[in-house]
Design a protein around this motif. Structure first.
Motif, PDB file in Angstrom:
ATOM      1  N   ASP A 140       0.860  -1.335   0.096  1.00  0.00           N
ATOM      2  CA  ASP A 140       0.027   0.077   0.093  1.00  0.00           C
ATOM      3  C   ASP A 140       0.868   1.337  -0.075  1.00  0.00           C
ATOM      4  N   ILE A 141       0.923   1.967  -1.156  1.00  0.00           N
ATOM      5  CA  ILE A 141       1.896   3.063  -1.363  1.00  0.00           C
ATOM      6  C   ILE A 141       1.571   4.279  -0.474  1.00  0.00           C
ATOM      7  N   THR A 142       0.074   4.150   0.040  1.00  0.00           N
ATOM      8  CA  THR A 142      -0.250   5.356   0.857  1.00  0.00           C
ATOM      9  C   THR A 142       0.295   5.380   2.183  1.00  0.00           C
ATOM     10  N   LYS A 143       0.799   3.954   2.517  1.00  0.00           N
ATOM     11  CA  LYS A 143       1.130   3.961   4.021  1.00  0.00           C
ATOM     12  C   LYS A 143       2.620   4.568   4.377  1.00  0.00           C
ATOM     13  N   LEU A 144       3.180   4.786   3.239  1.00  0.00           N
ATOM     14  CA  LEU A 144       4.641   5.306   3.256  1.00  0.00           C
ATOM     15  C   LEU A 144       4.711   6.882   4.101  1.00  0.00           C
ATOM     16  N   PRO A 145       5.485   6.757   5.015  1.00  0.00           N
ATOM     17  CA  PRO A 145       5.576   8.136   5.831  1.00  0.00           C
ATOM     18  C   PRO A 145       6.009   9.431   5.042  1.00  0.00           C
ATOM     19  N   GLU A 146       5.147  10.481   5.369  1.00  0.00           N
ATOM     20  CA  GLU A 146       5.107  11.738   4.687  1.00  0.00           C
ATOM     21  C   GLU A 146       6.629  12.215   4.460  1.00  0.00           C
TER      22      GLU A 146
ATOM     23  N   ILE B 292      10.374  11.255  -3.505  1.00  0.00           N
ATOM     24  CA  ILE B 292      10.518   9.749  -3.414  1.00  0.00           C
ATOM     25  C   ILE B 292       9.040   9.401  -4.271  1.00  0.00           C
ATOM     26  N   GLN B 293       9.118   9.143  -5.589  1.00  0.00           N
ATOM     27  CA  GLN B 293       7.831   8.691  -6.187  1.00  0.00           C
ATOM     28  C   GLN B 293       7.485   7.189  -6.309  1.00  0.00           C
ATOM     29  N   GLU B 294       6.332   7.020  -6.724  1.00  0.00           N
ATOM     30  CA  GLU B 294       5.693   5.335  -6.396  1.00  0.00           C
ATOM     31  C   GLU B 294       6.818   4.574  -7.321  1.00  0.00           C
TER      32      GLU B 294
ATOM     33  N   LEU C  23       6.658  -9.844   7.282  1.00  0.00           N
ATOM     34  CA  LEU C  23       6.419  -9.505   8.471  1.00  0.00           C
ATOM     35  C   LEU C  23       6.261  -8.026   9.058  1.00  0.00           C
ATOM     36  N   ILE C  24       7.452  -7.307   8.866  1.00  0.00           N
ATOM     37  CA  ILE C  24       7.644  -5.842   8.973  1.00  0.00           C
ATOM     38  C   ILE C  24       6.629  -5.352   8.424  1.00  0.00           C
ATOM     39  N   ALA C  25       6.543  -5.641   7.035  1.00  0.00           N
ATOM     40  CA  ALA C  25       5.501  -4.899   6.213  1.00  0.00           C
ATOM     41  C   ALA C  25       4.035  -4.833   6.642  1.00  0.00           C
ATOM     42  N   ARG C  26       3.720  -6.106   7.116  1.00  0.00           N
ATOM     43  CA  ARG C  26       2.296  -6.278   7.504  1.00  0.00           C
ATOM     44  C   ARG C  26       1.886  -5.443   8.739  1.00  0.00           C
ATOM     45  N   TYR C  27       3.041  -5.208   9.662  1.00  0.00           N
ATOM     46  CA  TYR C  27       2.799  -4.563  10.958  1.00  0.00           C
ATOM     47  C   TYR C  27       2.773  -2.994  10.633  1.00  0.00           C
ATOM     48  N   LEU C  28       3.531  -2.544   9.604  1.00  0.00           N
ATOM     49  CA  LEU C  28       3.684  -1.176   9.199  1.00  0.00           C
ATOM     50  C   LEU C  28       2.483  -0.761   8.580  1.00  0.00           C
ATOM     51  N   LEU C  29       1.553  -1.364   8.018  1.00  0.00           N
ATOM     52  CA  LEU C  29       0.208  -1.115   7.453  1.00  0.00           C
ATOM     53  C   LEU C  29      -0.471  -0.373   8.663  1.00  0.00           C
ATOM     54  N   HIS C  30      -0.347  -0.722   9.868  1.00  0.00           N
ATOM     55  CA  HIS C  30      -0.941  -0.040  11.176  1.00  0.00           C
ATOM     56  C   HIS C  30      -0.272   1.038  11.597  1.00  0.00           C
ATOM     57  N   GLU C  31      -0.954   2.135  11.567  1.00  0.00           N
ATOM     58  CA  GLU C  31      -0.511   3.227  11.924  1.00  0.00           C
ATOM     59  C   GLU C  31       0.255   3.586  13.346  1.00  0.00           C
ATOM     60  N   PRO C  32      -0.379   3.079  14.322  1.00  0.00           N
ATOM     61  CA  PRO C  32       0.352   2.920  15.711  1.00  0.00           C
ATOM     62  C   PRO C  32       1.795   2.280  15.537  1.00  0.00           C
TER      63      PRO C  32
END
Length: 390
Positions: A293-299, A305-307, A372-381
């Motif tokens: 999910d490209i929208t989850k990358l930190p601003e 840095i483009q898609e 594993l890390i990517a799946r957790y990073l999908l969650h904002e907290p």
């Protein structure tokens, strides 16, 4: 908390489980590790079935040799497609694989050091041990006859301290010294290869990466073996993924005040260590997140840095390898053996004729960690506490 992932990763316990427990609480218990464990087990069942093995009664040894057989068959299909024959030498096979790899990688662009700049840096810090090995006396002569990509990767092998000698010159680099280009693919020339093999400098390496220049140097195997064509192609694709990740990371550094210093530090520490110390997580995990999910990358990464910068070459680019798609992080843990379904692990085990009890799973582990890390990073907290740009 599932133990399967911890066992596959050979994680340090109880720290690993404690961290996952903390993340689960912060993310309001999405059971990421449980879902991932289920996905791995289901994938193993599908893989076993696809190999025409008994899902309920297949041993690790049977799965291991079933995967090997599949890899050999897929390599044969690839060879047939590319016109590779049993009489072809290793050098001919390598040439045909490179021609095909070019068509796969042509749609990707990278941002790396210009060739002219690489020559300037090498001239400022001549690789004297490499020059002696290759029979050169002057740096101008070697730069005239050999590519800077080749010199960078070979000098690092022959002289482990060469990277430190280049560091002061990397520190002088500017953003204008980098440019957008295609990933470069080249083969070690036969005369150079003979000199290196005579002193056994290359070992079992098949690809060498010059991340700073966006290049891959391919090493033709000394002799042919089952699955060699497929191993070369998959190794090139994997190496290209690494080159693309370095490229996008160089772009993140391009807005920093001390760009040259940051590049020098990156090339000395390596991408994994440098990104963890600078961002709080591995850059490869952020790439995996972007693919989900490209929208989850930190601003904070910024608009530069483009898609397309985060898209990397992958096995999905090769339709003939459909069987292996989605299996890169799938590993079976069993008292009688740990079997990786990652195609590179399978091919490396095949090339070295490793018994199933001693089979490697390094690539499977690496891909599982990023998944594993990517799946957790999908969650904002989790993103807020893990990704901490410094």
């Amino acid at each position: 908390m599932s133990r399967l992932i911890s066992d596959i990763l050979s994680a340090k316990e109880p720290e690993f489980s404690h961290n996952l427990h903390s993340w689960e609480r912060l993310a309001h218990k999405p059971a990421v590790d449980i879902v991932l464990t289920s996905d791995i087990r289901n994938s193993i069942k599908r893989t076993t079935k696809d190999l025409t093995l008994d899902v309920e009664d297949t041993t690790p040894r049977e799965l291991y040799y079933g995967l090997r057989k599949q890899a050999i068959n897929d390599s044969y299909i690839l060879e047939k497609k590319l016109g590779i024959t049993p009489s072809d030498t290793s050098a001919v096979v390598t040439k045909k694989i490179l021609t095909y790899a070019h068509t796969v990688l042509d749609k990707y662009s990278v941002w790396n050091m210009k060739t002219s700049v690489a020559k300037r840096v090498i001239k400022a810090a001549p690789p004297k041990k490499l020059m002696k090995t290759l029979g050169y006396r002057s740096i101008d002569s070697v730069l005239k006859r050999e590519s800077p990509n080749l010199l960078i990767v070979l000098a690092a092998i022959i002289d482990p301290d060469y990277g430190a000698k280049l560091a002061p010159h990397y520190k002088k680099l500017k953003v204008s010294d980098f440019d957008t280009k295609k990933i470069s693919l080249e083969v070690i020339p036969e005369d150079v290869l003979a000199k290196l093999q005579k002193q056994d400098y290359l070992g079992s390496r098949y690809v060498l990466c010059a991340y700073q220049t966006g290049a891959i140097v391919v090493v033709p195997p000394p002799k042919r073996f089952e699955g060699d064509a497929l191993l070369l192609l998959v190794s090139i694709i994997e190496a290209a993924k690494g080159v693309a990740m370095y490229s996008s990371y160089f772009k993140t550094l391009s807005v920093e005040k001390k760009f040259g210093d940051d590049v020098a530090k990156l090339l000395q520490e390596g991408l994994a260590m440098n990104s963890r110390s600078r961002m709080g997580t591995g850059w490869s995990s952020l790439h995996a997140l972007a693919n989900k999910d490209i929208t989850k990358l930190p601003e904070e990464l910024g608009p530069h840095i483009q898609e397309e910068d985060l898209k990397t070459p992958s096995l999905s680019d090769i339709k003939e390898l459909k069987f292996w798609h989605g299996k890169l992080y799938v590993v079976q843990v069993h008292p009688d053996g740990v079997i990786s379904c990652n195609i590179l692990d399978v091919l490396i085990n095949l090339a070295n004729n490793v018994p199933h009890e001693k089979s490697v799973r390094l690539y499977g582990q690496s891909y599982l960690w990023d998944e594993l890390i990517a799946r957790y990073l999908l969650h904002e907290p989790i993103r807020k506490i893990v990704i901490n740009l410094r």
